[in-house]
Write an enzyme that holds these catalytic residues in place. Structure first.
Site: not given
Length: 411
Positions: A255, A325
């Site tokens: 992230h 993702d």
């Protein structure tokens, strides 16, 4: 994706609310159960009114590419004139993903306020869309849960994968059945879970730290993930195994930064995928933005044709849908605009692209869909993307929707 992490019950408190407590099954029985439940029985709770939706085939090649996009948006309600509805209908978007927390502004009430409002939002999204759409969520349990008890949700506050992994397989299945039923009742039809990463690195900052792995043993992880998938299948909710080829050994968080697993990755991290694929329990596989330079010296898995085609398709014999993702995460987007991310992922063999528009370090992008579709349309025109491949991908995604999305409830 784990924005908006919330509190969760401890395993002992949760188990105290259960009627039945049994002894943990031996691992050999867990693996046997994995095979025994490979084919799901007919679900009598899904009535004849849940007949699969017939999808239109009379769309443009550009719209076929739109079917590959699942996007995040701001708003707790929609009308026919809402920007997200306009985007869904103009570009034939595959669907949306809902969040409770808006990361760019660090405030709550992004899409989810309470059960009644969220159920109405999902119903209106489907009502105003001119084609069947995915309404997706990240709902793993534990800290990764957008439907929190403090918002009034019941049946969604469940233990983390690590805690569930301490219970029996039967208990795990019952836990996830209640969870899936709540998602189904509200109208969700896609859950980006379960995690099948192995807890190989005790200092892992994104999987192990938050209890998102069922454990370090690949056979155990596969067996418990199977219960998650099986429960969701009962309610016609698609799931996605994540994060291929394995995030559990990493030392950084995708992230926030580039993640290189070249020195930490172990071949056992592929075993849960192999077992679940062989058991026909892998509706979707989600890529991780993970570098493994032993396989590809240039691209992370999401953008690597070598990793996705050689390892996932050829070695593991996976024939289902590959989903990325979140392409707004730093490991994917820090050096690339969204359109380039989408193009690279499609060229690598990804079928479904997630753009949360809700990632750390990224502003909210009002023009996201338009910019991505402009890049993909140009790629079609100059031959960088194949129209034949776009149609093949659209057909695969349409078959997936026929399997999971039904008419009367709009699911």
């Amino acid at each position: 994706m784990y924005q908006g992490l919330g509190s969760y019950f401890s395993r002992n408190l949760y188990r105290a609310t259960r009627n039945a407590v049994s002894v943990v099954l031996p691992l050999s029985l867990a693996v046997a159960a994995l095979q025994a439940h490979a084919e799901q029985p007919h679900n009598p709770e899904l009535s004849a009114a849940h007949t699969p939706t017939k999808l239109s085939s009379s769309i443009s090649v550009q719209q076929m590419l739109g079917e590959c996009l699942i996007v995040g948006f701001r708003g707790t309600s929609v009308t026919a004139d809402s920007p997200i509805i306009q985007s869904i209908n103009q570009y034939h978007l595959g669907g949306v993903i809902l969040f409770d927390y808006d990361t760019p502004t660090q405030t709550f009430q992004r899409n989810i306020i309470d059960p009644e409002q969220t159920t109405q939002l999902i119903a209106d999204l489907k009502r105003y869309a001119n084609h069947p759409i995915w309404v997706a969520i990240d709902a793993e349990g534990g800290k990764v849960n957008r439907l929190k008890a403090r918002y009034g949700f019941k049946g969604t506050t469940i233990p983390s994968a690590w805690e569930v992994g301490q219970e029996t397989l039967d208990e795990a299945y019952e836990t996830y059945m209640g969870f899936a039923k709540t998602l189904y009742t509200m109208g969700f039809n896609l859950n980006f879970a379960p995690v099948v990463d192995l807890a190989r690195n005790a200092d892992n900052p994104v999987i192990v730290r938050y209890g998102r792995s069922f454990g370090a043993d690949p056979k155990k992880v596969a067996a418990y993930a199977q219960q998650f998938v099986r429960a969701h299948e009962h309610y016609h909710i698609a799931t996605a195994l994540k994060h291929f080829p394995g995030h559990g050994s990493s030392t950084t968080d995708s992230h926030l930064d580039t993640v290189d697993i070249t020195k930490t990755f172990d071949g056992s991290e592929l075993t849960p995928y192999r077992l679940l694929i062989d058991a026909h329990a892998a509706p979707m596989v989600m890529t991780g933005h993970l570098f493994n330079q032993n396989w590809d010296t240039e691209y992370p898995a999401t953008f690597s044709r070598t990793i996705l085609q050689t390892q996932l398709r050829n070695v593991l014999k996976y024939k289902g849908i590959i989903v990325s993702d979140d392409l707004h995460m730093q490991a994917a987007s820090m050096h690339r605009p969204p359109g380039e991310c989408a193009l690279l992922a499609l060229q690598a063999g990804v079928d479904l692209l997630i753009f949360s528009n809700n990632a750390p370090g990224q502003p909210y992008d009002e023009q996201l869909v338009e910019d991505v579709m402009r890049t993909l349309t140009k790629a079609l025109e100059d031959g960088t993307l194949s129209g034949v491949q776009a149609r093949h991908r659209y057909n695969a995604l349409s078959e997936m929707k026929k399997r999971y999305i039904a008419t009367s409830t709009g699911l």
